[in-house]
Scaffold this motif. Sequence first.
Motif, PDB file in Angstrom:
ATOM      1  N   PRO A 131     -16.775   1.339  29.013  1.00 33.33           N
ATOM      2  CA  PRO A 131     -17.783   1.237  27.914  1.00 33.33           C
ATOM      3  C   PRO A 131     -19.016   2.103  28.037  1.00 33.33           C
ATOM      4  O   PRO A 131     -19.557   2.161  26.922  1.00 33.33           O
ATOM      5  CB  PRO A 131     -18.311  -0.314  28.464  1.00 33.33           C
ATOM      6  N   GLN A 132     -19.138   2.792  29.016  1.00 36.43           N
ATOM      7  CA  GLN A 132     -20.156   3.836  29.060  1.00 36.43           C
ATOM      8  C   GLN A 132     -19.761   5.176  28.139  1.00 36.43           C
ATOM      9  O   GLN A 132     -20.764   5.829  27.860  1.00 36.43           O
ATOM     10  CB  GLN A 132     -20.437   4.360  30.558  1.00 36.43           C
ATOM     11  N   TYR A 133     -18.687   5.326  27.628  1.00 37.68           N
ATOM     12  CA  TYR A 133     -18.306   6.291  26.926  1.00 37.68           C
ATOM     13  C   TYR A 133     -18.468   6.188  25.322  1.00 37.68           C
ATOM     14  O   TYR A 133     -18.497   4.983  24.984  1.00 37.68           O
ATOM     15  CB  TYR A 133     -16.836   6.686  27.057  1.00 37.68           C
ATOM     16  N   ASP A 134     -19.260   7.072  24.661  1.00 39.26           N
ATOM     17  CA  ASP A 134     -19.450   6.904  23.253  1.00 39.26           C
ATOM     18  C   ASP A 134     -18.259   7.361  22.593  1.00 39.26           C
ATOM     19  O   ASP A 134     -18.206   8.398  22.282  1.00 39.26           O
ATOM     20  CB  ASP A 134     -20.689   7.767  22.917  1.00 39.26           C
ATOM     21  N   VAL A 135     -17.393   6.333  22.074  1.00 41.41           N
ATOM     22  CA  VAL A 135     -16.090   6.984  21.585  1.00 41.41           C
ATOM     23  C   VAL A 135     -16.085   6.761  20.152  1.00 41.41           C
ATOM     24  O   VAL A 135     -16.520   5.931  19.455  1.00 41.41           O
ATOM     25  CB  VAL A 135     -14.860   6.007  22.233  1.00 41.41           C
TER      26      VAL A 135
END
Length: 326
Positions: free
Chosen positions: A245-249
């Motif tokens: 969830p920490q990635y900005d996808v």
Amino acid sequence: MSQIKCIGILTSGGDAPGMNAAIRAVTRAAIYNGFEVKGIYRGYKGLITGEISPFKTQNVSNIIQQGGTILKTARCQEFKTPEGRKIAHDTLVKEGIDALVVIGGDGTLTGARIFASEYNYPIVGLPGTIDNDLYGTDTTIGYDTALNTIMEAVDKIRDTATSHERLFFIEVMGRDAGFLALNGAIATGAEAAIIPEISTEVDQLEELIKNGFRKSKNSSIVLVAESPITGGAMHLAERVQKEYPQYDVRVTILGHIQRGGSPTAHDRILASRMGSAAIDALLEDQRNVMIGIRNNEIEYVPFNKAIKNDKPIDRELLNTLRRLSI
Ligand code: F6P
């Protein structure tokens, strides 16, 4: 051979940049060799509806640089039936067309193969598809232009990926083939390509994550080949977002932008050589062959081989991408 006086040309299936250059080359080479030429509109559908016009050299002037196809194209269901093919044959007889040059992909050549064997009719095929998925030719007409379109689009997306420190999944076309995704990834310096050819061997996404594909970088680009086998960009992005969830996808699906535009020099030259070779093939009494170019040499590839043989992905390209994306 001596019976051939008039040659019909059609484009069928998905349009591909360079099809017009191929139409021009077939028309001009045929007229140069003393044949009459007729243009058939909307692919095989034109053989059923009778949408056919005589073509002179001026009909193909000023088209070498245009994307799409001046003959229009279609995917014709009726031609898949024996009744449809019977109407098509009647039309060819009525129009006095003694041989066909068909330009298209896998579906087009499959139709040509069936029709040619049913009616003992001379057909030569040209590989026209952005997918590059036909055996017997290093590249197909339209592939190089689509690859360059992908490269330009991904270069632009990288600006945003870098500025926002995002992970982008970019989906490219190719039907069941990964040529556009793999070579697109190498050309844009992407972190990875997810392609159907190796999806059955490993979970490519799992491998990427395990190798820490974001460890040394603040942004990443992954090219995904459209295919039920890869699952597509949206599906992969959802998986990653859930686990990390920490990635900005983000996801971009390039879509039909990949099929349009003015053909590259490579595609114009390829289409011109192949179109001219199609007429040589008919002059040499060849039939039921696709024109291929391998190692810069013209080859006549039987329809069966072009359609049925798998065109393998070059493993060396895969290794190059892996090595350079660390
Ligand atoms: O074969 C060319 C191609 O663009 C494929 O890459 C793609 O899967 C398909 O055609 C899309 O077809 P359509 O334009 O009919 O949606």
